[in-house]
Design a protein around this motif. Structure first.
Motif, short mmCIF file in Angstrom:
data_model
loop_
_atom_site.label_atom_id
_atom_site.label_comp_id
_atom_site.label_asym_id
_atom_site.label_seq_id
_atom_site.Cartn_x
_atom_site.Cartn_y
_atom_site.Cartn_z
N SER A 196 0.83 -1.20 0.00
CA SER A 196 0.00 0.00 0.00
C SER A 196 0.87 1.25 0.00
O SER A 196 1.76 1.40 0.84
N ASP A 197 0.63 2.12 -0.96
CA ASP A 197 1.36 3.38 -1.08
C ASP A 197 0.81 4.36 -0.03
O ASP A 197 -0.35 4.77 -0.08
N CYS A 198 1.66 4.70 0.93
CA CYS A 198 1.20 5.55 2.03
C CYS A 198 0.77 6.93 1.56
O CYS A 198 -0.14 7.53 2.14
N LEU B 279 -4.00 7.30 3.04
CA LEU B 279 -4.00 5.90 3.47
C LEU B 279 -4.98 5.70 4.62
O LEU B 279 -5.68 4.68 4.68
N TYR B 280 -5.06 6.68 5.50
CA TYR B 280 -6.05 6.59 6.58
C TYR B 280 -7.47 6.58 6.00
O TYR B 280 -8.33 5.81 6.46
N TYR C 43 9.16 4.74 -2.95
CA TYR C 43 7.84 4.60 -2.32
C TYR C 43 7.96 4.60 -0.81
O TYR C 43 9.02 4.27 -0.24
N GLU C 44 6.87 4.94 -0.15
CA GLU C 44 6.70 4.73 1.29
C GLU C 44 5.50 3.80 1.42
O GLU C 44 4.39 4.14 1.01
N LEU C 45 5.73 2.60 2.01
CA LEU C 45 4.76 1.52 1.88
C LEU C 45 4.40 0.89 3.22
O LEU C 45 5.20 0.88 4.17
N LEU C 46 3.19 0.32 3.25
CA LEU C 46 2.75 -0.53 4.35
C LEU C 46 1.97 -1.72 3.78
O LEU C 46 1.89 -1.90 2.56
N ASP C 47 1.39 -2.49 4.66
CA ASP C 47 0.70 -3.74 4.34
C ASP C 47 -0.24 -3.62 3.13
O ASP C 47 -1.10 -2.75 3.08
N GLY C 48 -0.09 -4.55 2.20
CA GLY C 48 -0.94 -4.54 1.01
C GLY C 48 -2.40 -4.75 1.31
O GLY C 48 -3.27 -4.29 0.55
N GLY C 49 -2.70 -5.44 2.41
CA GLY C 49 -4.08 -5.70 2.76
C GLY C 49 -4.87 -4.45 3.14
O GLY C 49 -6.09 -4.47 3.20
N MET C 50 -4.18 -3.35 3.36
CA MET C 50 -4.86 -2.10 3.70
C MET C 50 -5.61 -1.53 2.50
O MET C 50 -6.57 -0.78 2.67
N THR C 51 -5.18 -1.89 1.28
CA THR C 51 -5.80 -1.31 0.08
C THR C 51 -6.30 -2.34 -0.92
O THR C 51 -7.16 -2.03 -1.74
#
Length: 280
Positions: free
Chosen positions: A113-115, A209-210, A154-162
């Motif tokens: 997920s792209d923050c 992202l929020y 990129y600044e990324l977190l868990d793919g499941g968020m998106t």
């Protein structure tokens, strides 16, 4: 082209690992595979053809604080220790077969997920080198208990968020017939996360992202409905547990890990003939 789509779910991913091992044992292959979070970190062993590796190292190292612990979270900023999970483990303790991974023609993708944009990013990981492993870590970096992962600009977190179940995205890449492995039962309906009030603070630098997280449960339920629609249209084959797996996201009990892995194996074995007919 035929594809394999793997949902995440932290240690619910042991179900996926069990399915994948049965597929490998029976010579079932695909043109491409895409994994989200644990679907990527455990699913990569499908491309490297390492039967039993995911369940083996999880059972062996589940109690090692460097693998997953609040001590790791406090000392490193990551509940799942980045150095241990993505360097020490695959390169020293339970060797990852990079040669087989790279020579296997199957294309392997991870979702992160792209923050900044609040959108999913689909990244092919052809070599599983250090950069690819960083993308894999990003795909599995759960909010609240992980640092933002910076890679390739990129600044990324868990793919499941998106994008928790990237079937539509994979179809858009040209994978027309897919096996979808879910880690929740068919009747599961996701509700809004009770952690949203904490995420508002932790994601304060990333409002888009929020915003995506506010609607994550709605998107998830829509994606799941689409999966079953495609199943009815004979465009995909779905394997999922018959009932909730009842396992903690950070489960450390080897017996529980084995139980869920065995459920995945059983689901694949019971549907083996139908699977082979579907993909012939």
């Amino acid at each position: 082209m035929n594809g394999l789509v793997m949902e995440g779910g932290a240690m619910r991913g042991m179900f996926t690992a069990g399915v994948c091992d049965v597929l490998l044992e029976n010579g079932i292959s695909f043109d491409g595979a895409i994994g989200v979070s644990a679907g990527a970190t455990f699913g990569c062993n499908f491309k490297s053809k390492q039967i039993g590796r995911a369940i083996r190292y999880n059972k062996k190292f589940s109690h090692n604080w460097r693998y997953c612990s609040f001590r790791s979270l406090i000392l490193t900023g990551d509940l799942y220790g980045a150095e241990f999970c993505y360097d020490i483990l695959p390169n020293r303790l339970d060797l990852f077969d990079y040669e087989t991974y790279r020579s296997n023609p199957l294309k392997f993708y991870a979702v992160a997920s792209d923050c900044k944009t609040g959108k999913p990013v689909y990244k092919e990981l052809p070599t599983c080198d250090k950069t690819d492993l960083t993308w894999m870590r990003a795909s599995a970096s759960m909010p609240l208990v992980s640092r933002v992962v910076k890679v390739d600009g990129y600044e990324l977190l868990d793919g499941g968020m998106t994008d928790s179940i990237p079937l539509k995205a994979f179809e858009d890449m040209g994978y027309e017939k897919n096996l979808v492995i879910l880690t929740q039962p068919r009747e599961f309906v996701k509700e809004a996360s009770p952690s949203l009030k904490y995420m508002k603070f932790s994601l304060r630098k990333y409002p888009k992202l929020y915003e995506a997280m506010l609607h994550r449960h709605e998107v998830y339920n829509q994606e799941k409905a689409y999966v079953f629609e495609q199943e009815r249209n004979a465009k995909c084959f779905v394997l999922c547990p018959p009932e909730p797996l009842g396992i903690s996201r950070t489960e450390k009990n080897p017996n529980e890990l084995q139980r869920v892995y065995d459920l995945g194996r059983l689901a694949a074995q019971e549907n083996l003939t139908k699977l082979m007919e579907f993909f012939k």
